[in-house]
Design an enzyme around this catalytic site. Structure first.
Site, PDB file in Angstrom:
ATOM      1  N   ASN A   1       2.826  -6.966   1.904  1.00 36.05           N
ATOM      2  CA  ASN A   1       3.076  -6.291   0.629  1.00 36.05           C
ATOM      3  C   ASN A   1       3.056  -7.385  -0.427  1.00 36.05           C
ATOM      4  OD1 ASN A   1       4.056  -4.989  -1.615  1.00 36.05           O
ATOM      5  ND2 ASN A   1       6.148  -4.737  -0.819  1.00 36.05           N
TER       6      ASN A   1
ATOM      7  N   LYS B   1       3.351  -7.153  -3.590  1.00 35.39           N
ATOM      8  CA  LYS B   1       4.204  -6.911  -4.765  1.00 35.39           C
ATOM      9  C   LYS B   1       3.406  -7.205  -6.051  1.00 35.39           C
ATOM     10  CE  LYS B   1       8.134  -7.744  -1.825  1.00 35.39           C
ATOM     11  NZ  LYS B   1       9.540  -8.075  -1.710  1.00 35.39           N
TER      12      LYS B   1
ATOM     13  N   HIS C   1       9.541   1.707  -1.771  1.00 35.00           N
ATOM     14  CA  HIS C   1       9.971   0.339  -1.484  1.00 35.00           C
ATOM     15  C   HIS C   1      11.294   0.105  -2.221  1.00 35.00           C
ATOM     16  CE1 HIS C   1      10.221  -4.018  -1.697  1.00 35.00           C
ATOM     17  NE2 HIS C   1       9.507  -3.999  -0.582  1.00 35.00           N
TER      18      HIS C   1
ATOM     19  N   GLU D   1      12.339  -2.089  -4.093  1.00 31.32           N
ATOM     20  CA  GLU D   1      12.218  -2.483  -5.503  1.00 31.32           C
ATOM     21  C   GLU D   1      11.920  -1.270  -6.382  1.00 31.32           C
ATOM     22  OE1 GLU D   1       9.449  -5.604  -4.569  1.00 31.32           O
ATOM     23  OE2 GLU D   1      11.100  -6.583  -3.520  1.00 31.32           O
TER      24      GLU D   1
ATOM     25  N   GLU E   1      13.716  -1.778   5.622  1.00 30.92           N
ATOM     26  CA  GLU E   1      13.865  -3.051   4.927  1.00 30.92           C
ATOM     27  C   GLU E   1      15.267  -3.144   4.326  1.00 30.92           C
ATOM     28  OE1 GLU E   1       9.669  -4.616   3.720  1.00 30.92           O
ATOM     29  OE2 GLU E   1      10.521  -3.463   2.099  1.00 30.92           O
TER      30      GLU E   1
ATOM     31  N   GLY F   1      13.358 -11.197   0.309  1.00 31.02           N
ATOM     32  CA  GLY F   1      13.174 -12.331  -0.585  1.00 31.02           C
ATOM     33  C   GLY F   1      14.348 -13.287  -0.620  1.00 31.02           C
TER      34      GLY F   1
ATOM     35  N   SER G   1      12.213 -10.986   4.753  1.00 33.84           N
ATOM     36  CA  SER G   1      12.132 -12.401   5.135  1.00 33.84           C
ATOM     37  C   SER G   1      11.455 -12.633   6.489  1.00 33.84           C
ATOM     38  CB  SER G   1      13.525 -13.043   5.095  1.00 33.84           C
ATOM     39  OG  SER G   1      14.033 -13.021   3.775  1.00 33.84           O
TER      40      SER G   1
HETATM   41  P1  13P Z   1       9.989 -10.787   1.851  1.00 37.67           P
HETATM   42  O1  13P Z   1       9.189 -10.883   3.134  1.00 37.67           O
HETATM   43  O2  13P Z   1       9.478 -11.675   0.759  1.00 37.67           O
HETATM   44  O3  13P Z   1      11.449 -10.900   2.113  1.00 37.67           O
HETATM   45  O4  13P Z   1       9.737  -9.280   1.301  1.00 37.67           O
HETATM   46  C1  13P Z   1       9.928  -8.214   2.142  1.00 37.67           C
HETATM   47  C2  13P Z   1       9.403  -6.992   1.507  1.00 37.67           C
HETATM   48  O5  13P Z   1       9.975  -6.467   0.572  1.00 37.67           O
HETATM   49  C3  13P Z   1       8.145  -6.432   2.031  1.00 37.67           C
HETATM   50  O6  13P Z   1       7.896  -5.154   1.536  1.00 37.67           O
END
Ligand code: 13P
Length: 261
Positions: free
Chosen positions: A9, A11, A104, A106, A177, A183, A223
């Site tokens: 992903n 982002k 997601h 976010e 997640e 992150g 992560s």
């Molecule tokens: P990270 O792997 O950067 O922690 O992000 C996870 C994520 O949100 C994937 O959709």
């Protein structure tokens, strides 16, 4: 045997030029990875990239020769209309992308998307032929307050309202997640991730049937890196990973794809 689904992903990273560069490097990595090519050809492993809307067309075109899936990171539930700044399902399929992320964390937390809106998006995605990856996960506060399972159950049940078991198993994927692991460098332990993914499979059994639960693809995200992939992927109820930061570089993502074999 459920297939493995290894997804990046991106982002809000990689515009069209960086997308083009990524796939030419990833293509070269793939050429050297015979075992990955074999797994993808045999249908035991799928590799997917969820990319920004402005990079979708480039990704579909440059990845045409590669055995990878291209998907959008979000969509609106309406097909067209006065929704400034939004992208619809038919626009995504017209480009040639086949999958879409829905809800997601976010989107849920920064953009305040509700379960009701996400349910509308799931229906709209399925209706236009996209595979919908519904994301669920609790915040640190919810986990520490002992509410993780309630939150995940609510997101699962509300997000899937009106969806039948066949659709869930064959046209959808669920991604777990935990918000506190995204992150942050804090991965859920293999056992914590498995506990929740097993709980999600249990929800599929309870709300649908054994067959749906057995076929449902469930991913872990938060992560994920090359060095923790093996432990996560070897859990009984985890079929794949959704990778943020470590999917932005072709070599680090390829290492994850290899470690997941
Ligand atoms: P990270 O792997 O950067 O922690 O992000 C996870 C994520 O949100 C994937 O959709």
């Amino acid at each position: 045997m459920r297939r493995k689904f290894i997804a990046g992903n991106w982002k809000m990273n990689h515009g069209p030029a960086a997308t083009s560069e990524f796939f030419s490097k990833f293509g070269a990595e793939l050429k050297d990875a015979k075992e990955v090519q074999e797994a993808v050809a045999a249908g035991t492993e799928e590799i997917a990239f969820f990319v920004p809307a402005v990079s979708l067309l480039t990704a579909v075109n440059v990845a045409k020769e590669l055995p990878v899936i291209v998907g959008a990171e979000n969509m609106h539930w309406e097909k067209s209309g006065a929704f400034t700044g939004e992208t619809s399902g038919p626009m995504i399929t017209e480009i040639g992308a086949t999958h879409v992320l829905i809800g997601h964390s976010e989107r849920r937390h920064i953009f305040r998307e509700t379960d009701e809106e996400l349910n509308k998006k799931v229906h709209a995605a399925i209706e236009c032929g996209l595979v919908a990856v519904l994301c669920v996960g609790e915040t640190l506060e919810e986990r520490e307050g002992g509410k993780a399972f309630d939150v995940i159950k609510r997101q699962f049940v509300e997000g899937l309202k009106g969806i039948d078991g066949e659709t869930l198993a064959h046209k959808m994927i669920i991604a777990y997640e935990p918000v506190w692991a995204i992150g942050t460098g804090k991965t859920a332990s293999d056992a914590d991730a498995e506990e929740v993914c097993g709980f999600i499979r249990g929800l599929a059994k309870e709300n649908f049937c054994d067959k749906t639960a057995g076929e449902l693809i469930i991913l872990y995200g938060g992560s994920v890196k090359a060095d923790n992939t093996k432990g996560i992927i070897s859990q009984a109820d985890i079929d794949g990973v959704l990778v943020g930061g470590a999917s932005l570089k072709p070599d680090s993502f390829m290492q994850i794809v290899k470690n997941a074999l």
